[in-house]
Design an enzyme around this catalytic site. Sequence first.
Site, PDB file in Angstrom:
ATOM      1  CD  GLU A  60      -6.928   0.394   9.159  1.00  0.00           C
ATOM      2  OE1 GLU A  60      -6.479   0.844  10.245  1.00  0.00           O
ATOM      3  OE2 GLU A  60      -6.886   1.039   8.100  1.00  0.00           O
ATOM      4  CG  HIS A 129       0.759   1.310   1.177  1.00  0.00           C
ATOM      5  ND1 HIS A 129       1.769   1.866   1.907  1.00  0.00           N
ATOM      6  CD2 HIS A 129      -0.383   1.949   1.559  1.00  0.00           C
ATOM      7  CE1 HIS A 129       1.278   2.816   2.687  1.00  0.00           C
ATOM      8  NE2 HIS A 129      -0.024   2.884   2.498  1.00  0.00           N
TER       9      HIS A 129
END
Length: 322
Positions: A60, A129
């Site tokens: 990321e 998540h």
Amino acid sequence: MRELTYLGALNEALREEMERDENVFLIGEDIGPFGGVFGVEKGLWEKFGEKRVRQTPISEDAIVGTAVGAAMTGLRPVAEIMYIDFVTCCMDQVTNQAAKLRYMSGGRIKMPLVIRAQGGSGTAEAAQHSQSLEAWFVHTPGLKVVMPATVYDAKGLLKTAIRDDNPVIFLEHRMLYNIKDNVPEGEWTVPFGKAEVKHEGKDITIVATSLMVHKALEAAKELADSISIEVIDPRTLVPLDIDTILKSVKKTSKLLVVHEAPTIAGVGAEIVRQVVENAFDYLDGAPRVLGGRSIPMPYAPILEKACTPQKEDIVKLIKEMM
């Protein structure tokens, strides 16, 4: 009019903007032939090729770092962070670079960058998540923060985000991806900083974001025989359309803010602050915020549900406030 899903609306917005402007490109994990883990980029790699749909390794930091550099040189990257939880890996790029460079350069450097990510709970994916992190970005000067709740807004706001010369954090809720609605043919945009009154009422104002907009509307429908509820969707948190919220509060004299993120130090607290500062004399009672519990999201579905506002919670709190 035709029926379209929220996910299809995002795909359509990306395709139309890539057709309109050759400087728009996508970057992220699994967005190539696979079409994205949730299918938002389906068919775009085949149409535009790997030069404009850049599939990356799992990094990321590299995704956002590359996108920041590309935006500085005049391209218009749309970076996908697969889960908003993973933005923690690239917060330096987001908050110290993307958010600051236009200001620190005296406006000479534009930052036409969109960072898309989905989040929230509802699919039992546990603590790493399932977070709702919009308050982090709202607290960072230089970022615009968007949270579309409907199919129409998903497409219109994403197109506006891509055309903006400032960095935009575009937050989707994965429980919305499969909702359907009738929308027009062709293209449209939705302006930033313009809230929408989703349901008109006169007894209490509910300001709700993302998935909570739909739960608030369910509550309004259930209580329709006894309480007239006005539901407002800000659509963008930065810029925030406080005028529409104040106008509603001055009519109803009561305010409830509902969001999925933890209540503590959340966006609801900021909305209440602005309402108290600007419309205190119109309030009949203390404004309330109904948010998620301040604990890591459990894996078990029954516990996950207990940690986030449900329609029943909204109905119960409204009755207490009346």
